[in-house]
Design a protein around this motif. Sequence first.
Motif, PDB file in Angstrom:
ATOM      1  N   ARG A  57      -2.278  -1.569   4.263  1.00 29.22           N
ATOM      2  CA  ARG A  57      -1.562  -0.437   4.839  1.00 29.22           C
ATOM      3  C   ARG A  57      -0.208  -0.909   5.343  1.00 29.22           C
ATOM      4  O   ARG A  57       0.077  -2.101   5.391  1.00 29.22           O
ATOM      5  CB  ARG A  57      -2.378   0.216   5.952  1.00 29.22           C
ATOM      6  N   GLY A  58       0.631   0.025   5.704  1.00 25.21           N
ATOM      7  CA  GLY A  58       1.942  -0.299   6.255  1.00 25.21           C
ATOM      8  C   GLY A  58       2.851  -1.028   5.270  1.00 25.21           C
ATOM      9  O   GLY A  58       2.721  -0.907   4.055  1.00 25.21           O
ATOM     10  N   GLU A  59       3.768  -1.797   5.827  1.00 23.48           N
ATOM     11  CA  GLU A  59       4.790  -2.491   5.042  1.00 23.48           C
ATOM     12  C   GLU A  59       4.211  -3.541   4.096  1.00 23.48           C
ATOM     13  O   GLU A  59       4.818  -3.851   3.073  1.00 23.48           O
ATOM     14  CB  GLU A  59       5.804  -3.158   5.977  1.00 23.48           C
ATOM     15  N   GLU A  60       3.060  -4.089   4.439  1.00 21.26           N
ATOM     16  CA  GLU A  60       2.464  -5.133   3.590  1.00 21.26           C
ATOM     17  C   GLU A  60       2.205  -4.635   2.172  1.00 21.26           C
ATOM     18  O   GLU A  60       2.230  -5.398   1.217  1.00 21.26           O
ATOM     19  CB  GLU A  60       1.162  -5.653   4.208  1.00 21.26           C
ATOM     20  N   ARG A  61       1.944  -3.345   2.026  1.00 16.58           N
ATOM     21  CA  ARG A  61       1.696  -2.794   0.687  1.00 16.58           C
ATOM     22  C   ARG A  61       2.889  -3.022  -0.229  1.00 16.58           C
ATOM     23  O   ARG A  61       2.730  -3.356  -1.403  1.00 16.58           O
ATOM     24  CB  ARG A  61       1.386  -1.292   0.772  1.00 16.58           C
ATOM     25  N   GLY A  62       4.106  -2.866   0.300  1.00 19.17           N
ATOM     26  CA  GLY A  62       5.312  -3.088  -0.498  1.00 19.17           C
ATOM     27  C   GLY A  62       5.493  -4.540  -0.871  1.00 19.17           C
ATOM     28  O   GLY A  62       5.855  -4.868  -2.006  1.00 19.17           O
ATOM     29  N   ARG A  63       5.242  -5.437   0.083  1.00 23.56           N
ATOM     30  CA  ARG A  63       5.385  -6.871  -0.198  1.00 23.56           C
ATOM     31  C   ARG A  63       4.391  -7.305  -1.269  1.00 23.56           C
ATOM     32  O   ARG A  63       4.744  -8.009  -2.213  1.00 23.56           O
ATOM     33  CB  ARG A  63       5.170  -7.695   1.076  1.00 23.56           C
ATOM     34  N   GLU A  87       4.870  -1.339 -11.561  1.00 19.56           N
ATOM     35  CA  GLU A  87       4.313  -2.546 -10.942  1.00 19.56           C
ATOM     36  C   GLU A  87       4.749  -2.672  -9.486  1.00 19.56           C
ATOM     37  O   GLU A  87       3.987  -3.121  -8.644  1.00 19.56           O
ATOM     38  CB  GLU A  87       4.712  -3.797 -11.733  1.00 19.56           C
ATOM     39  N   ASN A  88       5.974  -2.279  -9.188  1.00 24.17           N
ATOM     40  CA  ASN A  88       6.493  -2.398  -7.822  1.00 24.17           C
ATOM     41  C   ASN A  88       5.896  -1.387  -6.853  1.00 24.17           C
ATOM     42  O   ASN A  88       6.150  -1.459  -5.648  1.00 24.17           O
ATOM     43  CB  ASN A  88       8.024  -2.265  -7.824  1.00 24.17           C
ATOM     44  N   THR A  89       5.100  -0.441  -7.371  1.00 21.57           N
ATOM     45  CA  THR A  89       4.506   0.577  -6.499  1.00 21.57           C
ATOM     46  C   THR A  89       2.976   0.556  -6.529  1.00 21.57           C
ATOM     47  O   THR A  89       2.342   1.512  -6.089  1.00 21.57           O
ATOM     48  CB  THR A  89       4.986   1.987  -6.903  1.00 21.57           C
TER      49      THR A  89
END
Length: 194
Positions: A57-63, A87-89
């Motif tokens: 959840r949160g910002e970690e999903r993007g990383r 892939e980036n999402t």
Amino acid sequence: MTTAPGLKDYLATRRSIPAFQMCEPGPGQAEIEEMLTLASRVPDHGKLAPWRFIVYRGEERGRISADLARLALEAKPDLSEEMIKVENTRLTRAPVVVAVVSTAAPHAKVPEWEQIMSAGAVCLNLLMAANALGYCSNWLSEWFAFDQRAFPVLGIRDNEKVAGFIHIGSPQVPPTERPRPALSDIVTWVGSDS
């Protein structure tokens, strides 16, 4: 025998929403914990709990999604721009993604196959638990569920397998029905009801 009409109606109409059609709001920590508690109530021969959860959840999903995109490009350097965006999402389509990880292992009394099926039951229970709390859900297993290069990025151990990634959020569109198999194609009757 009496029936539970609410549950029967739910099962007759249960549908998944594609992860890319999900949006905020997603469940908060208390709701996620309630979902995971409900999801854990599955058949589990030997009381082994041969599965565990990883909540993204949160910002970690993007990383993590960016790391998965890098791995995808290493494997296929000729990926199209569209696929690079996909892939980036990977983990950012829904507000919350839960990995159901099978920890099945050899056991003196409980076959590994039964342990693996228990993890599958957890996935379905988690879909239904998310729906019961008013969210939509989708059970996905994409390439990174089977590529051990992605396991360190995802927090999965070498001896584990991914039963599924459960995406949870709010629907942007109402669910649509899809064709279901006819019982005559999938049922074999043995004996009579006399």
